[in-house]
Scaffold this motif. Structure first.
Motif, PDB file in Angstrom:
ATOM      1  N   LEU A   1      39.624  91.785  68.542  1.00 34.45           N
ATOM      2  CA  LEU A   1      39.197  90.712  67.502  1.00 34.45           C
ATOM      3  C   LEU A   1      40.048  89.492  67.955  1.00 34.45           C
ATOM      4  O   LEU A   1      41.119  89.415  67.715  1.00 34.45           O
ATOM      5  CB  LEU A   1      39.102  91.042  66.079  1.00 34.45           C
ATOM      6  CG  LEU A   1      38.213  92.214  65.809  1.00 34.45           C
ATOM      7  CD1 LEU A   1      38.191  92.389  64.228  1.00 34.45           C
ATOM      8  CD2 LEU A   1      36.799  91.532  66.184  1.00 34.45           C
ATOM      9  N   ASP A   2      39.435  88.663  68.540  1.00 36.17           N
ATOM     10  CA  ASP A   2      40.218  87.185  68.833  1.00 36.17           C
ATOM     11  C   ASP A   2      39.826  86.254  67.767  1.00 36.17           C
ATOM     12  O   ASP A   2      38.728  85.386  68.198  1.00 36.17           O
ATOM     13  CB  ASP A   2      39.826  87.027  70.434  1.00 36.17           C
ATOM     14  CG  ASP A   2      40.688  85.635  70.785  1.00 36.17           C
ATOM     15  OD1 ASP A   2      41.629  85.356  70.138  1.00 36.17           O
ATOM     16  OD2 ASP A   2      40.418  85.088  71.824  1.00 36.17           O
ATOM     17  N   PHE A   3      40.254  86.158  66.808  1.00 36.92           N
ATOM     18  CA  PHE A   3      40.151  84.929  65.758  1.00 36.92           C
ATOM     19  C   PHE A   3      40.472  83.785  66.454  1.00 36.92           C
ATOM     20  O   PHE A   3      41.895  83.280  66.704  1.00 36.92           O
ATOM     21  CB  PHE A   3      41.034  85.186  64.558  1.00 36.92           C
ATOM     22  CG  PHE A   3      40.490  86.525  63.724  1.00 36.92           C
ATOM     23  CD1 PHE A   3      39.237  86.384  62.893  1.00 36.92           C
ATOM     24  CD2 PHE A   3      41.256  87.617  64.081  1.00 36.92           C
ATOM     25  CE1 PHE A   3      39.125  87.539  62.411  1.00 36.92           C
ATOM     26  CE2 PHE A   3      40.750  88.827  63.357  1.00 36.92           C
ATOM     27  CZ  PHE A   3      39.580  88.828  62.533  1.00 36.92           C
ATOM     28  N   PRO A   4      39.727  82.375  66.461  1.00 41.38           N
ATOM     29  CA  PRO A   4      40.116  81.273  66.950  1.00 41.38           C
ATOM     30  C   PRO A   4      40.859  80.665  66.092  1.00 41.38           C
ATOM     31  O   PRO A   4      40.764  80.769  64.892  1.00 41.38           O
ATOM     32  CB  PRO A   4      38.565  80.603  67.034  1.00 41.38           C
ATOM     33  CG  PRO A   4      37.592  81.265  65.976  1.00 41.38           C
ATOM     34  CD  PRO A   4      38.161  82.757  65.839  1.00 41.38           C
ATOM     35  N   ARG A   5      41.985  79.804  66.688  1.00 43.05           N
ATOM     36  CA  ARG A   5      43.085  78.989  65.664  1.00 43.05           C
ATOM     37  C   ARG A   5      42.471  77.734  65.647  1.00 43.05           C
ATOM     38  O   ARG A   5      43.006  76.942  64.581  1.00 43.05           O
ATOM     39  CB  ARG A   5      44.246  79.083  66.907  1.00 43.05           C
ATOM     40  CG  ARG A   5      44.999  80.469  66.919  1.00 43.05           C
ATOM     41  CD  ARG A   5      46.321  80.086  67.445  1.00 43.05           C
ATOM     42  NE  ARG A   5      47.206  79.445  66.589  1.00 43.05           N
ATOM     43  CZ  ARG A   5      47.892  78.358  66.958  1.00 43.05           C
ATOM     44  NH1 ARG A   5      47.766  78.027  68.285  1.00 43.05           N
ATOM     45  NH2 ARG A   5      48.755  77.505  66.215  1.00 43.05           N
ATOM     46  N   ASP A   6      41.584  77.110  66.657  1.00 37.46           N
ATOM     47  CA  ASP A   6      41.196  75.906  66.300  1.00 37.46           C
ATOM     48  C   ASP A   6      39.667  75.654  65.657  1.00 37.46           C
ATOM     49  O   ASP A   6      39.185  74.729  65.740  1.00 37.46           O
ATOM     50  CB  ASP A   6      41.059  75.242  67.846  1.00 37.46           C
ATOM     51  CG  ASP A   6      42.496  75.149  68.357  1.00 37.46           C
ATOM     52  OD1 ASP A   6      43.242  74.777  67.591  1.00 37.46           O
ATOM     53  OD2 ASP A   6      42.445  75.059  69.623  1.00 37.46           O
ATOM     54  N   MET A   7      39.281  76.726  64.935  1.00 39.20           N
ATOM     55  CA  MET A   7      37.990  76.637  64.272  1.00 39.20           C
ATOM     56  C   MET A   7      38.231  77.053  62.757  1.00 39.20           C
ATOM     57  O   MET A   7      38.977  78.184  62.725  1.00 39.20           O
ATOM     58  CB  MET A   7      37.237  77.562  65.034  1.00 39.20           C
ATOM     59  CG  MET A   7      35.839  77.376  64.223  1.00 39.20           C
ATOM     60  SD  MET A   7      34.845  75.834  64.344  1.00 39.20           S
ATOM     61  CE  MET A   7      34.634  75.682  65.878  1.00 39.20           C
ATOM     62  N   LEU A   8      37.647  76.198  61.552  1.00 34.70           N
ATOM     63  CA  LEU A   8      37.897  76.499  60.190  1.00 34.70           C
ATOM     64  C   LEU A   8      36.543  76.581  59.917  1.00 34.70           C
ATOM     65  O   LEU A   8      35.790  75.606  60.062  1.00 34.70           O
ATOM     66  CB  LEU A   8      38.467  75.789  59.565  1.00 34.70           C
ATOM     67  CG  LEU A   8      40.239  75.666  59.765  1.00 34.70           C
ATOM     68  CD1 LEU A   8      40.870  74.658  58.834  1.00 34.70           C
ATOM     69  CD2 LEU A   8      40.722  76.836  59.548  1.00 34.70           C
TER      70      LEU A   8
ATOM     71  N   LEU B   1      44.575  75.218  56.886  1.00 33.89           N
ATOM     72  CA  LEU B   1      43.916  73.722  57.142  1.00 33.89           C
ATOM     73  C   LEU B   1      45.058  72.822  57.688  1.00 33.89           C
ATOM     74  O   LEU B   1      44.567  72.033  58.461  1.00 33.89           O
ATOM     75  CB  LEU B   1      43.701  73.593  55.619  1.00 33.89           C
ATOM     76  CG  LEU B   1      43.089  72.146  55.615  1.00 33.89           C
ATOM     77  CD1 LEU B   1      41.521  71.903  56.167  1.00 33.89           C
ATOM     78  CD2 LEU B   1      42.693  71.989  53.853  1.00 33.89           C
ATOM     79  N   VAL B   2      46.247  72.979  56.966  1.00 34.10           N
ATOM     80  CA  VAL B   2      47.100  71.718  57.597  1.00 34.10           C
ATOM     81  C   VAL B   2      47.865  71.938  58.840  1.00 34.10           C
ATOM     82  O   VAL B   2      47.970  71.144  59.737  1.00 34.10           O
ATOM     83  CB  VAL B   2      48.495  71.947  56.301  1.00 34.10           C
ATOM     84  CG1 VAL B   2      49.424  71.101  56.667  1.00 34.10           C
ATOM     85  CG2 VAL B   2      48.027  71.838  54.901  1.00 34.10           C
ATOM     86  N   ASP B   3      47.927  73.358  59.212  1.00 37.41           N
ATOM     87  CA  ASP B   3      48.156  73.644  60.527  1.00 37.41           C
ATOM     88  C   ASP B   3      47.347  72.835  61.520  1.00 37.41           C
ATOM     89  O   ASP B   3      47.606  72.289  62.625  1.00 37.41           O
ATOM     90  CB  ASP B   3      48.389  75.042  60.742  1.00 37.41           C
ATOM     91  CG  ASP B   3      48.847  75.414  62.215  1.00 37.41           C
ATOM     92  OD1 ASP B   3      50.055  74.960  62.446  1.00 37.41           O
ATOM     93  OD2 ASP B   3      48.096  76.121  62.939  1.00 37.41           O
TER      94      ASP B   3
ATOM     95  N   LEU C   1      56.357  65.923  56.360  1.00 37.68           N
ATOM     96  CA  LEU C   1      57.146  66.879  55.783  1.00 37.68           C
ATOM     97  C   LEU C   1      56.323  67.898  55.264  1.00 37.68           C
ATOM     98  O   LEU C   1      55.479  67.703  53.859  1.00 37.68           O
ATOM     99  CB  LEU C   1      58.313  66.307  54.567  1.00 37.68           C
ATOM    100  CG  LEU C   1      58.844  67.333  53.814  1.00 37.68           C
ATOM    101  CD1 LEU C   1      59.865  68.340  54.743  1.00 37.68           C
ATOM    102  CD2 LEU C   1      59.659  66.408  52.767  1.00 37.68           C
ATOM    103  N   PHE C   2      56.259  69.244  55.737  1.00 37.87           N
ATOM    104  CA  PHE C   2      55.090  70.275  54.987  1.00 37.87           C
ATOM    105  C   PHE C   2      55.948  71.285  54.447  1.00 37.87           C
ATOM    106  O   PHE C   2      56.617  71.982  55.044  1.00 37.87           O
ATOM    107  CB  PHE C   2      54.213  70.631  56.128  1.00 37.87           C
ATOM    108  CG  PHE C   2      53.172  71.738  55.836  1.00 37.87           C
ATOM    109  CD1 PHE C   2      52.805  72.055  54.788  1.00 37.87           C
ATOM    110  CD2 PHE C   2      53.044  72.780  56.965  1.00 37.87           C
ATOM    111  CE1 PHE C   2      52.013  72.939  54.380  1.00 37.87           C
ATOM    112  CE2 PHE C   2      52.106  73.812  56.721  1.00 37.87           C
ATOM    113  CZ  PHE C   2      51.710  73.904  55.436  1.00 37.87           C
ATOM    114  N   LEU C   3      55.727  71.394  53.281  1.00 33.66           N
ATOM    115  CA  LEU C   3      56.415  72.600  52.440  1.00 33.66           C
ATOM    116  C   LEU C   3      55.165  73.414  51.903  1.00 33.66           C
ATOM    117  O   LEU C   3      54.440  72.989  51.243  1.00 33.66           O
ATOM    118  CB  LEU C   3      57.156  72.134  51.367  1.00 33.66           C
ATOM    119  CG  LEU C   3      58.420  71.230  51.774  1.00 33.66           C
ATOM    120  CD1 LEU C   3      59.274  70.719  50.636  1.00 33.66           C
ATOM    121  CD2 LEU C   3      59.218  71.854  52.903  1.00 33.66           C
TER     122      LEU C   3
END
Length: 982
Positions: A281-288, A328-330, A451-453
């Motif tokens: 299974l290849d889940f897309p990284r650039d799609m939400l 979402l942030v990434d 700055l992402f925490l």
């Protein structure tokens, strides 16, 4: 399926066949002729662009002549040895020649699909309910060149009939071995064997098991059709068979699938590249999915701050665990920050390391410095120069304790170390001041910073206070703060809520983004895209998945992976598509939440993989591979997992999505739920032993003192969690020394809470008799413990930690470092009289007695003594006297003489000055006459015995006294002199 055969359907069928025949006649340049044959063959990959409606109108006018033409065309299409120029032959030749020819073939295939779509849409205008089987036959003939066999029509694609599941699987495996590209795929076969072992139901109503007997899928594959197009043909041919759940129900469904193929052919038409058909299974990284609103909300601050060079803003993303906050942030960072040359400072708080939350911010800043130091582009060089311009040697000394990599950017000579040592809140203020300068140097419109925490629910007051202070700096530009936290774990009393309010009150614009589970439609689209199958095919499967997971993105992902592991979802090499068993999925018992699902999944792994995850979980959400490599991981009974074997297992876990490699040599759990689940699998009684073993391994395998210092906090944390296993006294003393070093390191970073814990743990390891054998260690540990308890506000702890010092200290001087905290504590509690009494008693022991009940006359005497002494000493220092007041003209020679005065060497006098300074606050509240006496006496001690770090306060206090008696100019000069002494 519009009804039985009749004149209307016969006419429609004739019209469709006529359109194909007319298409062939309108493109003679693309026709392919077979030698020694009376029939000409049309290549379906040729130019078939024509107006189908005009074709149908022409066929209607021709009447009987058109019917004769149709009959001729049908004979041509079904002649033995003939075909419509099979796609297989064309694709095989073209794809093997060049990449450009492949694009030509794909373009021609899209032209064919467009023609079929035009045909279907025209068909709808004639009859909204046509016979779908006839449409399927026509398309089948167009590609294969012959009529579909009767067996294809009589047996639905997914009906097993009387076959057992085991027989069907066996036949499917044989087909894979014969026709599939991955015939050596052991992982696929293993998962199939798992499926065979499951208990079989009476019948399978899912749409996942292709018919093994009739070779219709093989015929279409050999004709070169992509999987989705093959499925379209098969589902049309079986449209009248209710046993086939994938069959088309209406012409509208056919139209939707064809439109989807044309709209996004890479996803909905063309097969995956052969190298991508790995059966994983290849889940897309650039799609939400289901996050359009949230992406729009997040893009607003990015546009204002990052793209347009705005001031500073804050964004808070909240939702339950697994809702996709970090994803979402990434995605927004990759789309809107990195292309503009921006940089991210990322930190993630950890449930297992809540004692050191400030270290998360420090580590994030250090990683930024390390990346910047390694970069060689022009912008990075400009940033390094900007930092060097605003951070002096003193600032480097302050910040390098938090950010060691800063020294890779700014090199300073050890002789430039001029920062005086400060304690408590003064050190915090100093740290925040230099951090704000650092951020101001790196945030510019050309180089925006985010700055992402993550996981703020595990941050403490100190970390949040640091972040709030930095965000509130008004001079910052192009700076965006993003904080994510679990909504269900942050109540109104949580520190996050208070600091959010403080950020708003500081005038920083804030945006709130809320994430919930995705909707059912979004889940359907996600699964359709993931499996490269039409939503019509995956709907029942997606419904089952959504019912089990309620749309939590992480739960959906992990549930799909678990189905894959169990063989309920698998890729068939022969069918070239994903298959699933909906009935078995619906009947499957599923954990109530993602944590329980992950726990079950990890439990089913190889024992060595389980143990590696468990031991890694003990180190936190992430760790360096070099640190983990020093741990002797045990698997089973006294069996160690070797480094080479561990590397293979690590890669498998990365492939399985449990771990991920980030940065240089860092291993991170893909989600904190994975770490939590792995840790929970360790029996509670065994956890202390693992932590203790990790601490020993890291301490023993450190290659140098520098490496030991680098792992110091980690080692101490592990020892604390396994402290009950410390039985040897010498080893306890060794760990106590580590606790002392770790506490000092934490204090230097302003991490007061963890420092107090390390000191307390160190003192707990000591015995009363250790005051004799290990006096220096005992005194320093308890003294540091008193200070840490004071700065964290634990006043009861201050008294408890001070009692052993008061009892065992060998002299008054050894007590005073801790005693000053007692004085400050009493003043903070408003117990001013008690503070004064204890302080004056100590001054008497140090040789500077001051009576408690002083009068106005006593103050006047001390004032005259101070003026006389000041005149005498300054006269001696400048070797001249002035006729205009005590210091005359205050020329530069006077100032230089005071600044060059001898340094104080008498330790008792240094301590006396510190005690007097500590009593000023209480004296101001309790007795103003005593306050004046303390001011005069402190300056007198300085004038008699030389300068030290307390002398500036003495001169400033005396200047205040002069201002009170209207000698403003002189008081101001003493204030300036005090500043010059700093």
């Amino acid at each position: 399926r519009g009804g039985g055969p009749g004149d209307r359907h016969a006419s429609l069928h004739s019209a469709m066949l006529s359109s194909i025949g007319t298409l062939s006649q309108e493109n003679p340049e693309n026709e392919c002729y077979e030698e020694n044959s009376a029939h000409h063959i049309v290549n379906p990959l040729g130019e078939l662009e024509c107006d189908v409606e005009d074709t149908l109108q022409t066929s209607e006018k021709e009447g009987e002549s058109s019917q004769k033409t149709m009959s001729s065309q049908r004979t041509a299409m079904t002649a033995e040895g003939s075909s419509l120029g099979t796609v297989a032959a064309v694709r095989e030749v073209d794809l093997s020649s060049s990449a450009s020819s492949s694009s030509v073939v794909e373009s021609q295939l899209l032209s064919v699909i467009k023609s079929f779509l035009d045909l279907v849409q025209t068909t709808k205008t004639i009859d909204p309910c046509p016979n779908l089987v006839d449409v399927g036959k026509m398309i089948y003939r167009g590609f294969v060149g012959s009529e579909p066999s009767t067996s294809v029509m009589s047996q639905p694609q997914s009906a097993l009939g009387d076959r057992t599941l085991e027989e069907a699987r066996s036949a499917l495996a044989d087909a894979d071995l014969e026709h599939g590209p991955n015939n050596n795929d052991a992982l696929t076969m293993k998962r199939r064997r798992r499926s065979v072992e499951r208990e079989r139901g009476e019948t399978h109503t899912s749409s996942t098991l292709p018919c093994v007997g009739p070779p219709i899928d093989i015929v279409l594959r050999e004709a070169g059709l992509p999987v989705q197009l093959s499925m379209l043909v098969i589902n049309l041919l079986t449209a009248d068979d209710e046993r086939c759940t994938e069959r088309y129900q209406s012409i509208d469904e056919v139209e939707r699938d064809l439109i989807a193929m044309l709209a996004d052919p890479d996803r909905n038409l063309f097969d995956l590249p052969l190298e991508s058909q790995t059966g994983r299974l290849d889940f897309p990284r650039d799609m939400l999915y289901g996050r359009d609103l949230q992406q729009m909300q997040l893009s607003g601050p990015f546009d204002r701050v990052i793209r347009n060079g705005g001031s500073r803003e804050a964004v808070f993303v909240k939702g339950i665990s697994g809702s996709g906050k970090s994803s979402l942030v990434d995605l927004q960072l990759r789309l809107a920050l990195f292309p503009l040359g921006g940089r991210v400072i990322f930190g993630k708080f950890d449930a297992l390391r809540q004692r050191q939350p400030v270290a998360v911010v420090c580590q994030a800043l250090d990683n930024y410095c390390a990346d910047l130091a390694a970069a060689t582009d022009a912008e990075s060089l400009a940033l390094r120069a900007s930092i060097a311009n605003v951070i002096n040697a003193g600032g480097v000394e302050v910040l390098s304790g938090l950010m060691p990599s800063l020294r890779k950017i700014i090199s300073i000579d050890s002789t430039d170390s001029i920062t005086r040592q400060v304690d408590g809140m003064e050190s915090v203020n100093q740290l925040f001041y230099h951090l704000s300068l650092f951020l101001g140097a790196i945030t510019r419109p050309m180089t925006p910073v985010v700055l992402f925490l993550d996981d703020l629910q595990w941050a403490d007051e100190a970390a949040l206070d640091m972040v709030t202070t930095l965000i509130s700096e008004r001079f910052l530009t192009s700076f965006l703060f993003i904080g994510c936290y679990r909504e269900d774990e942050v109540s109104q009393s949580h520190p996050v809520m208070k600091h959010r309010q403080n950020i708003t009150q500081a005038g920083v614009p804030s945006t709130d983004i809320v994430l919930c589970g995705i909707e059912k439609e979004d889940c359907h689209q996600m699964i359709s895209d993931l499996l490269h199958l039409p939503p019509r095919i995956t709907q029942s499967f997606a419904d089952a998945v959504y019912a089990k997971t309620t749309g939590n993105p992480l739960f959906v992902t992990q549930f799909l992976l678990s189905l894959f592991d169990e063989g309920l979802l698998q890729f068939s090499a022969s069918a070239r598509r994903w298959e699933f068993d909906v009935k078995a999925i619906q009947e499957r018992n599923v954990a109530d939440n993602v944590a329980a699902l992950l726990t079950s999944k990890i439990s089913g792994m190889d024992t060595r993989a389980q143990d590696l995850l468990k031991w890694a979980a003990c180190l936190g959400s992430e760790c360096k591979e070099s640190v983990l490599s020093k741990v002797d991981i045990k698997s089973g009974v006294d069996r160690s997992v070797g480094l080479m074997e561990r590397g293979v297992i690590m890669q498998i876990l990365v492939n399985e999505g449990m771990l991920s490699r980030v940065g240089s040599g860092m291993i991170r759990f893909s989600h904190d739920s994975v770490q939590h689940s792995a840790y929970q699998l360790i029996p509670p009684l065994d956890r202390a032993g693992i932590h203790f073993q990790i601490a020993r391994d890291l301490q023993r395998n450190a290659l140098s003192p520098e490496e030991l210092d680098d792992m110091l906090i980690t080692i101490v944390e592990q020892y604390i969690r396994g402290v009950g296993l410390l039985t040897n006294h010498d080893e306890k003393i060794g760990v106590a020394k580590l606790c002392l070093a770790a506490g000092k390191k934490a204090m230097s970073r302003s991490e007061f809470v963890p420092a107090s814990i390390y000191y307390l743990q160190g003192t707990a390891l000591l015995q009363q008799t250790d005051w004799d054998q290990y006096y220096d260690l005992s005194l320093e540990l308890f003294t540091c413990c008193v200070e840490a308890q004071y700065v964290t506000g634990n006043y009861d702890g201050v008294a408890i930690a001070y009692n052993p010092i008061d009892l065992h200290a060998r002299c008054i001087q050894d007590k005073l470092s801790a005693f000053f905290n007692i004085i400050h504590m009493l003043g903070a509690q408003g117990r001013f009289s008690e503070a004064i009494g204890r302080g004056l008693a100590v001054l008497d022991q140090l040789g500077e007695p001051i009576k408690r009940d002083v009068t106005k006359e006593d103050v006047a005497v001390e004032f005259r003594n101070t003026e006389a002494l000041l005149h005498e000493v300054v006269t001696k220092w400048v070797a001249s006297t002035s006729s205009d007041g005590i210091l005359g003209q205050w020329d530069i020679s006077v100032v230089n003489a005071i600044l060059a005065a001898p340094v104080m060497h008498d330790k008792d006098k240094e301590l006396s000055l510190m005690v007097m300074g500590g009593l000023l606050r209480s004296a101001y509240q309790e007795n103003h006459h005593l306050l004046s006496i303390l001011m005069h006496r402190s300056l007198q001690v300085t004038l008699k015995h030389g300068l030290n770090k307390q002398s500036a306060y003495s001169f400033a206090s005396y200047g205040l006294t002069l201002c009170r008696i209207r000698r403003i100019d002189e008081g101001y000069r003493f204030g300036q002199l005090a500043l010059a002494l700093l």
